[in-house]
Design an enzyme around this catalytic site. Sequence first.
Site, mmCIF file in Angstrom:
data_model
loop_
_atom_site.group_PDB
_atom_site.id
_atom_site.type_symbol
_atom_site.label_atom_id
_atom_site.label_comp_id
_atom_site.label_asym_id
_atom_site.label_seq_id
_atom_site.Cartn_x
_atom_site.Cartn_y
_atom_site.Cartn_z
ATOM 1 N N ASP A 286 32.346 99.429 87.015
ATOM 2 C CA ASP A 286 32.452 99.597 85.554
ATOM 3 C C ASP A 286 31.912 100.945 85.078
ATOM 4 O OD1 ASP A 286 29.761 98.832 86.002
ATOM 5 O OD2 ASP A 286 29.594 98.023 83.978
ATOM 6 N N ASP B 76 28.999 102.578 85.053
ATOM 7 C CA ASP B 76 27.728 102.849 84.364
ATOM 8 C C ASP B 76 26.626 103.241 85.343
ATOM 9 O OD1 ASP B 76 27.194 100.370 85.490
ATOM 10 O OD2 ASP B 76 26.570 99.404 83.631
ATOM 11 N N SER C 59 29.944 94.517 87.059
ATOM 12 C CA SER C 59 29.247 95.743 87.407
ATOM 13 C C SER C 59 29.288 95.985 88.913
ATOM 14 C CB SER C 59 27.808 95.689 86.870
ATOM 15 O OG SER C 59 27.217 96.958 86.861
ATOM 16 N N ASP D 17 30.083 102.758 90.296
ATOM 17 C CA ASP D 17 30.333 101.341 90.525
ATOM 18 C C ASP D 17 31.588 100.938 89.751
ATOM 19 O OD1 ASP D 17 29.181 101.519 88.013
ATOM 20 O OD2 ASP D 17 27.989 99.699 88.229
#
Length: 462
Positions: free
Chosen positions: A252, A254, A106, A250
């Site tokens: 990933d 999310d 993340s 970010d």
Amino acid sequence: MTLIKSISGIRGTIGGKVGDNLTPVDAVKFASAYGTFLKNNIKKDKLKVVIGRDARISGPMIHNLVVNTLVGLGIDVIDLGLSTTPTVEVAVPMENADGGIILTASHNPKQWNALKLLNAKGEFLSGADGAKILEIAEAEAFDFSDVDSLGEITINDAYMDIHIDEVLNLPLVDAEAVAKRKYKVVVDGVNSSGGIVIPNLLEQMGVEVVKLYCEPNGHFPHNPEPLKEHLGDICQLVLDEKADFGIVVDPDVDRLAFISNDGEMFGEEYTLVACADYVLSKTPGNTVSNMSSSRALRDITNKHNGSYQASAVGEVNVVELMKATNAIIGGEGNGGIIYPELHYGRDSLVGVALFLTYLANQEKTVAELRASYPQYYMSKNKIELTPQIDVDAILVGMTEKYKSENISTIDGVKIDFAENWVHLRKSNTEPIIRIYTEAHTQEAADTLALRIIDEIKAVAGI
């Protein structure tokens, strides 16, 4: 260097010793535990798991280890390759899969990676299920398949496009209205998969895109957590390009942050506030965010005659409370939008599309929209943990010190004062204590944070 096992998944730094870091052995061990957990709980002849990764340098290595571990357990794999967390979450139910794994740390820096584990709904596993997987891993209670029963790999690299289609088909997303506005938007994809999927979404909504750090090579050009101190480049580029606003995700995809047209941060906390304001204006209902999120969402929900509730930190906790309260939108104040109309997971694509549609129907700039919301300011601080620091004793001490105030101990300690609040908790993803404060001015939030940090140090004797 450390290995962290929590409801947020198995997360660690690459390299080092087995059990201390996320080594190849640890990746195989926890993938084996996850696959074994599925086999123990789902009685099928053949299981299927969806796997995707962000663009981290270690991604291909961890990806190959995890995919082939599942194959060794006799589990079929739908391999999305380079993807995003919400894309994998969308793909799991669409593929009728039994689970999913996203290989991403993340917002953590490039030396980190992680296995984020999903159930058959494409949602994060519960704490109880996560605990069972950790038990299986510790016992190494794995039973691999014989040569005639190995799993098969199916490569499907279309899911980021499928995800975009699903977002554009949402009733509250109006690409035509957005296209008429001829917006110009700068995108910082932090050299991960967001650098592909966010520009593609924007272009399909008729937006002119200026790309910044959109090459998915895993070399993050700045700290990948989308906080103000890391985003000087895009703030300047929004001004230089005379753009309508900027978008930051970010690695990933999310977490979502906006830069206003004046080059200032819209505020991570206000991503959810703006999207909720739009959704609630069209479909009144309830909202949920976590305890470390701004009071502004509560204020906006009240404005639309809905009910707001706060959960413990962690996406799985937010989702659980959203389901219990029939919330129509929710998320986390760090820029995570959860819109159940598509799926129960933080999704920057959904956030971008809802925000653009809302903006297209307003006669306001992004800066003017931000100024129209209740003004709160947060201070986000942390104390690095050492083996000598007793976190539980600190939390007990602070609870006792403020026992006459409105206190919640559902997740760490949250102290709600009349004009501001402080939330203290041990991180699920890093070896730190987080200290979040919020007040009506930045100075008041910072002052409160400094006071609380001094008090923590006094309690801890550090």
